[in-house]
Each structure stands twice: as C-alpha cells, then as structure tokens.
Design a protein around this motif. Structure first.
Motif, PDB file in Angstrom:
ATOM      1  N   PHE A  11     -12.005 -18.052  23.819  1.00  0.00           N
ATOM      2  CA  PHE A  11     -12.173 -16.875  24.660  1.00  0.00           C
ATOM      3  C   PHE A  11     -12.993 -17.086  25.930  1.00  0.00           C
ATOM      4  CE2 PHE A  11     -11.667 -15.220  20.252  1.00  0.00           C
ATOM      5  CZ  PHE A  11     -10.421 -14.614  20.437  1.00  0.00           C
ATOM      6  N   LYS A  12     -13.643 -18.252  26.115  1.00  0.00           N
ATOM      7  CA  LYS A  12     -14.426 -18.466  27.328  1.00  0.00           C
ATOM      8  C   LYS A  12     -13.542 -19.013  28.434  1.00  0.00           C
ATOM      9  CE  LYS A  12     -18.775 -20.308  29.084  1.00  0.00           C
ATOM     10  NZ  LYS A  12     -20.030 -21.014  28.752  1.00  0.00           N
ATOM     11  N   ARG A  13     -13.586 -18.328  29.599  1.00  0.00           N
ATOM     12  CA  ARG A  13     -12.780 -18.742  30.751  1.00  0.00           C
ATOM     13  C   ARG A  13     -13.615 -18.572  32.015  1.00  0.00           C
ATOM     14  NH1 ARG A  13      -7.534 -15.187  30.696  1.00  0.00           N
ATOM     15  NH2 ARG A  13      -6.255 -17.057  30.862  1.00  0.00           N
ATOM     16  N   PRO A  14     -13.276 -19.292  33.072  1.00  0.00           N
ATOM     17  CA  PRO A  14     -14.004 -19.106  34.334  1.00  0.00           C
ATOM     18  C   PRO A  14     -13.794 -17.690  34.858  1.00  0.00           C
ATOM     19  CG  PRO A  14     -12.697 -21.126  34.370  1.00  0.00           C
ATOM     20  CD  PRO A  14     -12.267 -20.367  33.154  1.00  0.00           C
ATOM     21  N   VAL A  15     -14.848 -17.096  35.435  1.00  0.00           N
ATOM     22  CA  VAL A  15     -14.724 -15.748  35.982  1.00  0.00           C
ATOM     23  C   VAL A  15     -13.983 -15.785  37.309  1.00  0.00           C
ATOM     24  CG1 VAL A  15     -16.784 -14.887  34.829  1.00  0.00           C
ATOM     25  CG2 VAL A  15     -16.975 -15.906  37.101  1.00  0.00           C
ATOM     26  N   ARG A  16     -13.267 -14.700  37.588  1.00  0.00           N
ATOM     27  CA  ARG A  16     -12.558 -14.577  38.860  1.00  0.00           C
ATOM     28  C   ARG A  16     -13.081 -13.390  39.663  1.00  0.00           C
ATOM     29  NH1 ARG A  16      -8.233 -15.391  35.163  1.00  0.00           N
ATOM     30  NH2 ARG A  16      -7.907 -13.145  35.189  1.00  0.00           N
ATOM     31  N   GLN A  17     -13.307 -12.263  38.979  1.00  0.00           N
ATOM     32  CA  GLN A  17     -13.792 -11.065  39.661  1.00  0.00           C
ATOM     33  C   GLN A  17     -15.263 -10.781  39.328  1.00  0.00           C
ATOM     34  OE1 GLN A  17     -10.491  -7.850  40.048  1.00  0.00           O
ATOM     35  NE2 GLN A  17     -10.326  -8.605  37.955  1.00  0.00           N
ATOM     36  N   VAL A  19     -19.253 -11.288  38.457  1.00  0.00           N
ATOM     37  CA  VAL A  19     -20.307 -12.164  38.943  1.00  0.00           C
ATOM     38  C   VAL A  19     -20.719 -13.141  37.847  1.00  0.00           C
ATOM     39  CG1 VAL A  19     -22.669 -12.234  39.856  1.00  0.00           C
ATOM     40  CG2 VAL A  19     -21.120 -10.379  40.532  1.00  0.00           C
ATOM     41  N   LEU A  20     -20.755 -12.643  36.602  1.00  0.00           N
ATOM     42  CA  LEU A  20     -21.121 -13.460  35.451  1.00  0.00           C
ATOM     43  C   LEU A  20     -20.311 -12.989  34.257  1.00  0.00           C
ATOM     44  CD1 LEU A  20     -23.107 -15.646  34.352  1.00  0.00           C
ATOM     45  CD2 LEU A  20     -24.650 -13.763  33.756  1.00  0.00           C
ATOM     46  N   GLY A  21     -19.741 -13.932  33.520  1.00  0.00           N
ATOM     47  CA  GLY A  21     -18.880 -13.567  32.403  1.00  0.00           C
ATOM     48  C   GLY A  21     -19.421 -14.017  31.062  1.00  0.00           C
ATOM     49  N   VAL A  22     -18.532 -14.558  30.209  1.00  0.00           N
ATOM     50  CA  VAL A  22     -18.882 -14.943  28.846  1.00  0.00           C
ATOM     51  C   VAL A  22     -19.939 -16.040  28.846  1.00  0.00           C
ATOM     52  CG1 VAL A  22     -17.977 -15.963  26.724  1.00  0.00           C
ATOM     53  CG2 VAL A  22     -16.579 -14.326  28.001  1.00  0.00           C
ATOM     54  N   GLY A  23     -20.958 -15.896  27.969  1.00  0.00           N
ATOM     55  CA  GLY A  23     -21.921 -16.971  27.765  1.00  0.00           C
ATOM     56  C   GLY A  23     -23.366 -16.594  27.999  1.00  0.00           C
ATOM     57  N   ASP A  24     -23.616 -15.401  28.567  1.00  0.00           N
ATOM     58  CA  ASP A  24     -24.996 -14.972  28.784  1.00  0.00           C
ATOM     59  C   ASP A  24     -25.257 -13.720  27.960  1.00  0.00           C
ATOM     60  OD1 ASP A  24     -27.610 -14.773  30.297  1.00  0.00           O
ATOM     61  OD2 ASP A  24     -26.554 -16.256  31.527  1.00  0.00           O
ATOM     62  N   ASP A  25     -26.460 -13.166  28.066  1.00  0.00           N
ATOM     63  CA  ASP A  25     -26.779 -11.966  27.297  1.00  0.00           C
ATOM     64  C   ASP A  25     -26.031 -10.744  27.808  1.00  0.00           C
ATOM     65  OD1 ASP A  25     -28.750 -12.886  25.330  1.00  0.00           O
ATOM     66  OD2 ASP A  25     -29.936 -13.386  27.092  1.00  0.00           O
ATOM     67  N   GLU A 112     -10.226  -9.497  33.296  1.00  0.00           N
ATOM     68  CA  GLU A 112     -10.777 -10.697  32.672  1.00  0.00           C
ATOM     69  C   GLU A 112     -11.748 -10.388  31.541  1.00  0.00           C
ATOM     70  OE1 GLU A 112     -12.590 -13.077  35.647  1.00  0.00           O
ATOM     71  OE2 GLU A 112     -13.746 -11.442  36.493  1.00  0.00           O
ATOM     72  N   LEU A 113     -11.739 -11.265  30.544  1.00  0.00           N
ATOM     73  CA  LEU A 113     -12.649 -11.167  29.408  1.00  0.00           C
ATOM     74  C   LEU A 113     -14.025 -11.661  29.847  1.00  0.00           C
ATOM     75  CD1 LEU A 113     -13.226 -10.677  26.400  1.00  0.00           C
ATOM     76  CD2 LEU A 113     -12.336 -12.977  25.947  1.00  0.00           C
ATOM     77  N   ILE A 114     -15.057 -10.791  29.705  1.00  0.00           N
ATOM     78  CA  ILE A 114     -16.373 -11.145  30.234  1.00  0.00           C
ATOM     79  C   ILE A 114     -17.465 -11.176  29.165  1.00  0.00           C
ATOM     80  CG2 ILE A 114     -15.892 -10.317  32.562  1.00  0.00           C
ATOM     81  CD1 ILE A 114     -17.424  -7.735  31.817  1.00  0.00           C
ATOM     82  N   GLY A 115     -17.111 -10.952  27.879  1.00  0.00           N
ATOM     83  CA  GLY A 115     -18.140 -11.010  26.850  1.00  0.00           C
ATOM     84  C   GLY A 115     -17.699 -10.310  25.586  1.00  0.00           C
ATOM     85  N   GLY A 116     -18.643 -10.145  24.638  1.00  0.00           N
ATOM     86  CA  GLY A 116     -18.332  -9.472  23.387  1.00  0.00           C
ATOM     87  C   GLY A 116     -19.156 -10.022  22.244  1.00  0.00           C
TER      88      GLY A 116
END
Length: 332
Positions: A11-17, A19-25, A112-116
């Motif tokens: 599920f982790k992918r580079p962000v496009r829109q 500012v910060l996506g999957v991987g942080d709080d 885009e998937l940005i977390g969860g």
C-alpha cells in the motif's frame, strides 16, 4: 510478515498530490484557496456487506467505489483516502489482488492512498476519502441533501435493481441464468462511482444523494432534509433495471419469471446501486442532459418534488400505489 512490512509491500506509494503520505504519524494535504474539503467514511464488514469468498480484486474496487460515490453525490473532486484494514490472516495472494483492485480505481480517479492502519481481526475494511469542493464568490458549490425545491424534477443516473437481483440469486432466493447473473453481479461487486456526473451537476442540481440503501429510502433523506415531498413514477424507475428486458413477460428469453411487484421492489428498494439521485429545476433540463452527456452517464427523470410533505408513488397510468418498500437497514 509484520504490519509495517505489509503496508510497505502492498500500500505504500510515492505521493502525487499530497504533501506527505503513507509512513508518518499524519498525512498532509495542501488545500487550494477557494476550496473546501469533503470527507466521508464507509465501513465494509465481511458477512454483512460482502460474502467472505468474494474475489479480493472486486472487493478492493468496491471498498473505494462506495466512498467515491459519496464524493460524487457532493460534487467533489477526489483527492486522497486512508485505509483501515482488519485481517484474519496475512494472505499475500489475497492482499495483492485486493490492492490491485483498490489502487486501480484510485488511479482512475486521481485519488491517492495517504495512510491508515492494519491489524489482526475479523475481515473489515474502513476507508475515509477526502475530496475538494470549489467555493465561488464565497459560496460553496457542494451538492447537499437539503436544497430540493417544490417543482424540481427528480433524476436518477444509470440503472438500479440489478445489484439486488444478483444478491437475491447468490442468497438462493431466485434463480438467474449464469450469463445474466454475471452481468448483474458486476453491478453488485464493481459499482461505478458517478464522480464525473456529480462534478458536472454543480450549479445545476439543487440536491443530491447516492443510492446505496435503496432508491426510496435514500430519496427520503433528501425529502426530510429539504422539508418537501415527492411523486415518483414507479414504472419509469422499474424500466431502469438493466435485466428487466429478460422478463418472460417481455421477451421470453432465459425464462426469468418475476412478478411486476418483484420488479418494482428491485428498483425501489434494492440498494447497492451507487447511482446518483438528484433534483433540478425544470428550467435546467437541458443543462442536466448536457451534464449526462459530458460525463457519459445516462440520466432519467423519474418524478417531481412537491411542497406537501410525504411520498406518492404512481404507476404509468397515474394511479396511486401503496408504498410498502423497505430499504436496507444496517442494524436489521
């Protein structure tokens, strides 16, 4: 495989829109001036909203589609979503197929998937989706349930009832021929969120909702929020069941025998259609038709908003019908 390995692999992918996506709080979204954020969440529970043995690819598609449908009903442009996933086990082929169906639809709508979150437990899928609504001259362009006015036409996009026809077959309540079940099952398991239509209706429609629990039940939310009533042409709505030409009463093909009352129930109370039900002034009929053409989505006028509260159902002859149609209840 641990939680973070699972997220990174599927599920982790580079962000496009974002500012910060999957991987942080937290994920970070930058809103443009003159916009509002539309947010919606939906949960799908195994055994309640889908069969445990459903194709994981179609389940991934539907999990996001039902949320995109909410954005469509608001006239919002999809931006991003989060995924909370409870899994009874780490089944890598299942996860790969689920992610493929989920992310293919996400890519198709630029969402885009940005977390969860992920955890062990019964199979449950919860998605929160974020969309963008324009604000023009200080006024939001969002479509709401509360704007219907007396005299407005009532429209429905696409077709209804076929998803329920598939569900009833899978539950063993009726018997559909395999080729017809295949087409109806596609409507049940891979619905099409009417995102482009919703955006095309901004400034045209006065109220909107997506049909998830049944046409009449969801129309009731518009009527209650707007403080109005309505008259629905039931036979017009029933013709929007794509499978209805296969009735033995119509063509004799396939030997599908359902009574007129059964067809009406499928159209009016079926659920899982994820079409848009919306209202617009009669003066906007040309604009509604243009919105349908621009979004490549059929739209059909099925009734009219009235000042008097209450819902009247009429047949093709204008005769009043009894309303005994119960839509889906999540706690029934």
């Amino acid at each position: 495989m641990g939680e973070f390995d699972l997220i990174a692999r599927y599920f982790k992918r580079p962000v496009r829109q974002a500012v910060l996506g999957v991987g942080d709080d937290c994920a970070l979204l930058q809103l443009r001036p003159g916009t509002q954020m539309a947010i919606s969440s939906d949960m799908l529970v195994s055994g309640r909203h889908f069969f445990a043995d459903v194709d994981p690819r179609t389940l991934g598609h539907k999990s996001l589609a039902v949320n995109l449908s909410d954005l469509a009903a608001c006239g919002a442009r999809p931006l991003a979503f989060t995924l909370a996933l409870s899994l009874p086990e780490v089944n890598e082929p299942w996860l790969a197929a689920f992610a493929q169906g989920l992310l293919a639809l996400a890519d198709a709508h630029g969402c885009e998937l940005i977390g969860g979150d992920t955890t062990a437990g019964p199979l449950n899928i919860c998605i929160t989706v974020f969309g963008e609504v324009l604000v023009v001259n200080g006024r939001s362009q969002a479509l709401l349930r509360s704007g219907a006015q007396p005299g407005d036409d009532i429209y429905l996009s696409g077709t209804v009832g076929d998803a329920r026809l598939a569900l009833n077959t899978l539950l063993g309540q009726i018997d559909l021929p395999p080729e017809l079940l295949t087409s109806c099952r596609q409507r049940l398991e891979t619905p099409t969120p009417r995102v482009a239509l919703g955006q095309a209706l901004r400034g045209v429609a006065t109220a909107a909702i997506d049909v998830s629990d049944g046409l009449l039940g969801d129309l009731g939310h518009i009527l209650e929020s707007s403080g109005v009533g309505a008259c629905i042409e039931v036979d017009t709505a029933t013709t929007l069941i794509a499978a209805s030409p296969y009735s033995t009463r119509a063509t004799g093909q396939f030997g599908l025998e359902l009574s007129p009352e059964q067809w009406r129930s499928l159209a009016l109370a079926g659920g899982d259609d994820y079409e848009l039900l919306f209202t617009a002034p009669a003066s906007q009929r040309a604009a509604v038709a243009q919105a349908g053409q621009a979004s490549q989505t059929p739209v059909t006028r099925i009734g009219q908003i009235r000042a008097e509260c209450g819902l009247q159902l009429v047949d093709s002859q204008g005769q009043t019908l009894t309303n005994h149609y119960a839509s889906f209840d999540h706690f029934a």
